[in-house]
Design a protein around this motif. Structure first.
Motif: not given
Length: 240
Positions: A222-229, A73-85, A31-32, A59-63
């Motif tokens: 979600f989480r993200c990936v890269r093809d290089n670092q 909390s900021a350290d919870q995984p963000v949810t209620h996000v679309s695939w596009f977002a 979330n953070g 993002l309906s869980q946000w105030q």
């Protein structure tokens, strides 16, 4: 290149896949972190996002649009996000959503094994965790040990978008607006149909297949990936 023996059945045979090396984010986006993203990218704020890119529960869980609120909390995984977002967030970090083959490869591991898919105790523990948390927002990240790749929270905490999020269960409703190409389903889905004992994965298939790319859910992040670092701004972990 990584050789991966998928449990996906193709004409009655196991599929053997070669997956190019990639780097995966060690934890889900929080979330953070997503709050920082929408502060910069105002077009992805709740109430401002284009309706075709995110539904009414975005993002309906946000105030408020720029405030998490006391219960989130900021350290919870963000949810209620679309695939596009989710895809837009990854692009902002010079990254992308993983393919479900990539997600599946990393999710197959536990703390000591690269492939723990056929451990019945592990599979039952995953199923129990999902059943206990159905309908609830996920807890904080990092409460369980990382797997052998240094990646956390892939199987129990929440489900995750992938770039091709509906391939195992083609669904004419789960398509990009104006497109005829099916999206594909969440990581790990291919395993479910080759091994009927992996009920946790079958539940994930059923739940995620029902989503259209603009829809959101309380336990889908979600989480993200890269093809290089190169120029990595946050930790990624190689799959080999």
């Amino acid at each position: 290149m990584v050789l991966f023996d998928s449990a996906l059945a193709v004409d009655g045979r196991a599929a053997h896949l070669r997956i190019p090396r990639f780097f995966m984010r060690s934890e889900p986006v929080t979330n953070g972190e997503f709050l920082d993203f929408v502060r910069i990218h105002s077009e992805w704020r709740r109430g401002s996002v284009f309706p075709l890119l995110a539904g009414i529960d975005y993002l309906s869980q946000w105030q408020r649009a720029l405030q998490l609120g006391g219960a989130i909390s900021a350290d919870q995984p963000v949810t209620h996000v679309s695939w596009f977002a989710a895809r837009a967030y990854c692009a902002s970090e010079q990254a992308r959503l993983p393919t479900w083959y990539e997600w599946e490869y990393v999710a197959a591991a536990d703390v000591s094994r690269r492939d723990a898919r056929y451990d019945p105790l592990r599979n039952q523990a995953m199923l129990s965790a999902i059943q206990q948390q159905t309908g609830e927002l996920p807890g904080s990240i990092g409460k369980r040990p990382a797997n052998v790749y240094g990646v956390r929270d892939m199987n129990r905490l929440l489900w995750e978008w992938t770039s091709d999020y509906a391939a195992m269960f083609p669904n004419s409703d789960a398509r990009l607006p104006g497109s005829t190409a099916s999206l594909a389903l969440c990581g790990g889905s291919a395993l479910a149909f080759a091994d009927k004992n992996q009920y946790a994965l079958m539940m994930r298939v059923a739940a995620l297949t029902a989503l259209q790319p603009a829809e959101t859910a309380s336990r889908v992040g979600f989480r993200c990936v890269r093809d290089n670092q190169e120029n990595a701004r946050w930790p990624y972990d190689a799959n080999s």
